[in-house]
Design a protein around this motif. Structure first.
Motif, PDB file in Angstrom:
ATOM      1  N   LYS A 147      28.312   7.250 -13.771  1.00 23.80           N
ATOM      2  CA  LYS A 147      27.507   8.162 -12.959  1.00 23.80           C
ATOM      3  C   LYS A 147      26.999   9.310 -13.819  1.00 23.80           C
ATOM      4  O   LYS A 147      25.838   9.698 -13.720  1.00 23.80           O
ATOM      5  CB  LYS A 147      28.347   8.710 -11.793  1.00 23.80           C
ATOM      6  N   ALA A 148      27.851   9.834 -14.690  1.00 20.91           N
ATOM      7  CA  ALA A 148      27.449  10.922 -15.573  1.00 20.91           C
ATOM      8  C   ALA A 148      26.335  10.453 -16.519  1.00 20.91           C
ATOM      9  O   ALA A 148      25.330  11.150 -16.691  1.00 20.91           O
ATOM     10  CB  ALA A 148      28.656  11.431 -16.353  1.00 20.91           C
ATOM     11  N   HIS A 166      22.859  10.161 -15.069  1.00 18.81           N
ATOM     12  CA  HIS A 166      22.181  11.441 -14.870  1.00 18.81           C
ATOM     13  C   HIS A 166      22.092  12.255 -16.161  1.00 18.81           C
ATOM     14  O   HIS A 166      21.849  13.454 -16.123  1.00 18.81           O
ATOM     15  CB  HIS A 166      22.900  12.253 -13.796  1.00 18.81           C
ATOM     16  N   GLN A 167      22.319  11.575 -17.292  1.00 25.77           N
ATOM     17  CA  GLN A 167      22.305  12.245 -18.599  1.00 25.77           C
ATOM     18  C   GLN A 167      23.207  13.482 -18.640  1.00 25.77           C
ATOM     19  O   GLN A 167      22.899  14.466 -19.299  1.00 25.77           O
ATOM     20  CB  GLN A 167      20.865  12.663 -19.005  1.00 25.77           C
ATOM     21  N   ALA A 168      24.307  13.430 -17.908  1.00 28.31           N
ATOM     22  CA  ALA A 168      25.247  14.558 -17.922  1.00 28.31           C
ATOM     23  C   ALA A 168      26.204  14.400 -19.102  1.00 28.31           C
ATOM     24  O   ALA A 168      26.488  13.290 -19.538  1.00 28.31           O
ATOM     25  CB  ALA A 168      26.020  14.602 -16.620  1.00 28.31           C
ATOM     26  N   GLU A 205      31.616  15.011  -9.206  1.00 32.07           N
ATOM     27  CA  GLU A 205      30.756  16.132  -9.575  1.00 32.07           C
ATOM     28  C   GLU A 205      30.534  16.085 -11.082  1.00 32.07           C
ATOM     29  O   GLU A 205      31.486  16.038 -11.860  1.00 32.07           O
ATOM     30  CB  GLU A 205      31.460  17.438  -9.189  1.00 32.07           C
ATOM     31  N   ILE A 206      29.253  16.081 -11.476  1.00 29.36           N
ATOM     32  CA  ILE A 206      28.955  16.011 -12.909  1.00 29.36           C
ATOM     33  C   ILE A 206      28.220  17.266 -13.345  1.00 29.36           C
ATOM     34  O   ILE A 206      27.638  17.982 -12.528  1.00 29.36           O
ATOM     35  CB  ILE A 206      28.108  14.752 -13.236  1.00 29.36           C
ATOM     36  N   ASP A 207      28.252  17.512 -14.647  1.00 27.40           N
ATOM     37  CA  ASP A 207      27.603  18.680 -15.222  1.00 27.40           C
ATOM     38  C   ASP A 207      26.165  18.308 -15.523  1.00 27.40           C
ATOM     39  O   ASP A 207      25.915  17.535 -16.448  1.00 27.40           O
ATOM     40  CB  ASP A 207      28.370  19.047 -16.504  1.00 27.40           C
ATOM     41  N   THR A 208      25.217  18.822 -14.754  1.00 32.29           N
ATOM     42  CA  THR A 208      23.814  18.433 -14.980  1.00 32.29           C
ATOM     43  C   THR A 208      23.004  19.577 -15.591  1.00 32.29           C
ATOM     44  O   THR A 208      23.378  20.714 -15.444  1.00 32.29           O
ATOM     45  CB  THR A 208      23.129  18.008 -13.669  1.00 32.29           C
TER      46      THR A 208
END
Ligand SMILES: [Zn+2]
Length: 114
Positions: free
Chosen positions: A17-18, A21-23, A111-114
């Protein structure tokens, strides 16, 4: 023991998932673990700390929500948490029926860091 492959799967899902979203990082993973799911939250946490190292999940917070097992009483039409040595409904004292409440296991939120 069987928490190990499960934890690997959780890390794979969260890391994918990360990446999608290129996280750079997964910040938080929320899990729902039923009492009767056969999985133990503490074991998942323990494996997670070890095998997340070097992945996008390293340092992520694992939030584990435990769901109590519930029984159902058809006479009172209610759900209840049974006493350790009894199946009886606390309202009418008749034996209730097992339900699927408490067997859940799923990833609720990532929850990812975007
Ligand atoms: Zn009852």
């Amino acid at each position: 023991m069987h928490e190990l492959p499960l934890t690997e799967q959780i890390i794979t899902i969260a890391s994918e998932k990360a990446s999608e979203h290129q996280a750079q990082k997964v910040l938080r993973i929320a899990l729902v673990v039923g009492e009767l799911s056969g999985f133990v939250g503490e074991s998942i946490q323990m494996y997670f700390d070890v095998i997340s190292k070097g992945t996008l999940c390293e340092g992520a917070i694992l939030e584990i929500e435990t769901i109590e097992a519930k029984w159902y009483c058809p006479s009172c039409d209610c759900h209840y948490v049974r006493e350790p040595l009894s199946f009886a409904c606390p309202h009418c004292a008749k034996d209730g029926l097992p339900t699927d409440l408490g067997k859940e296991f799923y990833v609720k939120h990532i929850e990812i860091d975007t």
